[in-house]
Scaffold this motif. Sequence first.
Motif, PDB file in Angstrom:
ATOM      1  N   GLN A   1      37.611  18.136  40.522  1.00  0.00           N
ATOM      2  CA  GLN A   1      36.245  17.797  40.946  1.00  0.00           C
ATOM      3  C   GLN A   1      36.221  16.844  42.140  1.00  0.00           C
ATOM      4  O   GLN A   1      35.169  16.390  42.551  1.00  0.00           O
ATOM      5  CB  GLN A   1      35.484  17.160  39.782  1.00  0.00           C
ATOM      6  N   ALA A   2      37.430  16.548  42.674  1.00  0.00           N
ATOM      7  CA  ALA A   2      37.553  15.641  43.823  1.00  0.00           C
ATOM      8  C   ALA A   2      36.896  14.292  43.551  1.00  0.00           C
ATOM      9  O   ALA A   2      36.271  13.706  44.436  1.00  0.00           O
ATOM     10  CB  ALA A   2      36.963  16.281  45.078  1.00  0.00           C
ATOM     11  N   ARG A   3      37.052  13.806  42.318  1.00  0.00           N
ATOM     12  CA  ARG A   3      36.491  12.492  41.959  1.00  0.00           C
ATOM     13  C   ARG A   3      37.441  11.348  42.269  1.00  0.00           C
ATOM     14  O   ARG A   3      37.068  10.200  42.135  1.00  0.00           O
ATOM     15  CB  ARG A   3      36.127  12.476  40.460  1.00  0.00           C
ATOM     16  N   ILE A   4      38.673  11.663  42.614  1.00  0.00           N
ATOM     17  CA  ILE A   4      39.630  10.636  43.007  1.00  0.00           C
ATOM     18  C   ILE A   4      40.339  11.076  44.274  1.00  0.00           C
ATOM     19  O   ILE A   4      40.304  12.239  44.655  1.00  0.00           O
ATOM     20  CB  ILE A   4      40.671  10.352  41.890  1.00  0.00           C
TER      21      ILE A   4
ATOM     22  N   PRO B   1      48.506   8.799  20.525  1.00  0.00           N
ATOM     23  CA  PRO B   1      49.011  10.171  20.372  1.00  0.00           C
ATOM     24  C   PRO B   1      48.144  11.215  21.088  1.00  0.00           C
ATOM     25  O   PRO B   1      48.113  12.370  20.678  1.00  0.00           O
ATOM     26  CB  PRO B   1      48.928  10.377  18.863  1.00  0.00           C
ATOM     27  N   TYR B   2      47.501  10.807  22.194  1.00  0.00           N
ATOM     28  CA  TYR B   2      46.566  11.714  22.875  1.00  0.00           C
ATOM     29  C   TYR B   2      46.895  11.885  24.357  1.00  0.00           C
ATOM     30  O   TYR B   2      45.997  12.014  25.194  1.00  0.00           O
ATOM     31  CB  TYR B   2      45.129  11.198  22.727  1.00  0.00           C
ATOM     32  N   ARG B   3      48.172  11.915  24.684  1.00  0.00           N
ATOM     33  CA  ARG B   3      48.540  12.003  26.106  1.00  0.00           C
ATOM     34  C   ARG B   3      48.121  13.321  26.746  1.00  0.00           C
ATOM     35  O   ARG B   3      47.875  13.378  27.956  1.00  0.00           O
ATOM     36  CB  ARG B   3      50.050  11.792  26.255  1.00  0.00           C
ATOM     37  N   THR B   4      48.024  14.388  25.958  1.00  0.00           N
ATOM     38  CA  THR B   4      47.564  15.662  26.519  1.00  0.00           C
ATOM     39  C   THR B   4      46.161  15.529  27.087  1.00  0.00           C
ATOM     40  O   THR B   4      45.850  16.088  28.152  1.00  0.00           O
ATOM     41  CB  THR B   4      47.588  16.765  25.436  1.00  0.00           C
ATOM     42  N   TYR B   5      45.310  14.770  26.418  1.00  0.00           N
ATOM     43  CA  TYR B   5      43.937  14.603  26.892  1.00  0.00           C
ATOM     44  C   TYR B   5      43.897  13.737  28.147  1.00  0.00           C
ATOM     45  O   TYR B   5      43.077  13.981  29.043  1.00  0.00           O
ATOM     46  CB  TYR B   5      43.070  13.988  25.794  1.00  0.00           C
ATOM     47  N   LEU B   6      44.770  12.749  28.233  1.00  0.00           N
ATOM     48  CA  LEU B   6      44.852  11.959  29.459  1.00  0.00           C
ATOM     49  C   LEU B   6      45.210  12.862  30.625  1.00  0.00           C
ATOM     50  O   LEU B   6      44.574  12.812  31.687  1.00  0.00           O
ATOM     51  CB  LEU B   6      45.889  10.845  29.311  1.00  0.00           C
ATOM     52  N   ALA B   7      46.228  13.708  30.444  1.00  0.00           N
ATOM     53  CA  ALA B   7      46.612  14.649  31.506  1.00  0.00           C
ATOM     54  C   ALA B   7      45.449  15.562  31.858  1.00  0.00           C
ATOM     55  O   ALA B   7      45.170  15.809  33.046  1.00  0.00           O
ATOM     56  CB  ALA B   7      47.820  15.472  31.063  1.00  0.00           C
ATOM     57  N   SER B   8      44.744  16.047  30.858  1.00  0.00           N
ATOM     58  CA  SER B   8      43.630  16.980  31.100  1.00  0.00           C
ATOM     59  C   SER B   8      42.501  16.310  31.862  1.00  0.00           C
ATOM     60  O   SER B   8      41.903  16.916  32.763  1.00  0.00           O
ATOM     61  CB  SER B   8      43.114  17.524  29.769  1.00  0.00           C
ATOM     62  N   TYR B   9      42.199  15.062  31.530  1.00  0.00           N
ATOM     63  CA  TYR B   9      41.156  14.347  32.281  1.00  0.00           C
ATOM     64  C   TYR B   9      41.582  14.126  33.729  1.00  0.00           C
ATOM     65  O   TYR B   9      40.760  14.236  34.658  1.00  0.00           O
ATOM     66  CB  TYR B   9      40.855  12.998  31.624  1.00  0.00           C
ATOM     67  N   LEU B  10      42.853  13.835  33.942  1.00  0.00           N
ATOM     68  CA  LEU B  10      43.325  13.628  35.311  1.00  0.00           C
ATOM     69  C   LEU B  10      43.233  14.917  36.118  1.00  0.00           C
ATOM     70  O   LEU B  10      42.809  14.904  37.290  1.00  0.00           O
ATOM     71  CB  LEU B  10      44.763  13.102  35.312  1.00  0.00           C
ATOM     72  N   TRP B  11      43.642  16.041  35.525  1.00  0.00           N
ATOM     73  CA  TRP B  11      43.493  17.324  36.220  1.00  0.00           C
ATOM     74  C   TRP B  11      42.019  17.598  36.530  1.00  0.00           C
ATOM     75  O   TRP B  11      41.685  18.098  37.606  1.00  0.00           O
ATOM     76  CB  TRP B  11      44.066  18.445  35.357  1.00  0.00           C
ATOM     77  N   GLN B  12      41.160  17.261  35.601  1.00  0.00           N
ATOM     78  CA  GLN B  12      39.724  17.482  35.796  1.00  0.00           C
ATOM     79  C   GLN B  12      39.190  16.643  36.941  1.00  0.00           C
ATOM     80  O   GLN B  12      38.412  17.116  37.786  1.00  0.00           O
ATOM     81  CB  GLN B  12      39.004  17.134  34.482  1.00  0.00           C
ATOM     82  N   LEU B  13      39.610  15.382  37.004  1.00  0.00           N
ATOM     83  CA  LEU B  13      39.178  14.504  38.083  1.00  0.00           C
ATOM     84  C   LEU B  13      39.635  15.040  39.443  1.00  0.00           C
ATOM     85  O   LEU B  13      38.881  14.985  40.424  1.00  0.00           O
ATOM     86  CB  LEU B  13      39.725  13.092  37.856  1.00  0.00           C
ATOM     87  N   LEU B  14      40.870  15.543  39.497  1.00  0.00           N
ATOM     88  CA  LEU B  14      41.365  16.117  40.748  1.00  0.00           C
ATOM     89  C   LEU B  14      40.565  17.362  41.133  1.00  0.00           C
ATOM     90  O   LEU B  14      40.194  17.544  42.294  1.00  0.00           O
ATOM     91  CB  LEU B  14      42.841  16.462  40.616  1.00  0.00           C
TER      92      LEU B  14
END
Length: 205
Positions: free
Chosen positions: A202-205, A187-200
């Motif tokens: 910071q140009a980590r991916i 039930p934590y898909r919002t945090y998955l999305a937030s981590y992905l935005w964060q990675l983008l």
Amino acid sequence: MDTRMDAQQQQQALAIRQHLIDTQAGIERFLLTQPLLVPLQPSAIHPLQAVPRIVIRQMLSLKASNTIIARAEAKAAEQGVSGIADLSELDLISCGCSRAKAATITRFAESYYRYPDDIDNWQQLDCETLLKTITSHKGLGLWTASIVAMFHFAHEDLFPLGDSSLRKAVSLLGEHGVILVPERAAPYRTYLASYLWQLLDQARI
């Protein structure tokens, strides 16, 4: 400890990140490079103030949207009105809003002033009903509704598949052997999305 979090929040944030690691094969090496996300809390900002900012941010870079928002806030202060929503379409356009976004913002404000209880009641709605209610307003699409639900009302289980940045993140991580299955992050898909935005960001991916 992250100074933005107390011990209970820190424990919750760790548990959420571990859940994402356990459900998304290969993502561990990326998430462990990121600062923990602070558990979501409902915003104290009224939707009449929050929605115009979210509308402005859609499809724009953070820098560009911040510039437009700053201009609009300055214009509102100059005119002595309470916020961006109270500016006219022409004023919003002069601040850099597109005509479509300016029309959406002014329509939303007009709707609020006609039926304030309907929007004041948003905080009482479950996530599915909230999304349907927001998108019933002309110009407010599913992306806008999702962002309002996630970051204004702290709904923790949303993953806006229509977001181009998230699609890009899923594709880039796939090239690194990370198989993302957002449904498993519930039930934590919002945090998955937030981590992905964060990675983008910071140009980590």
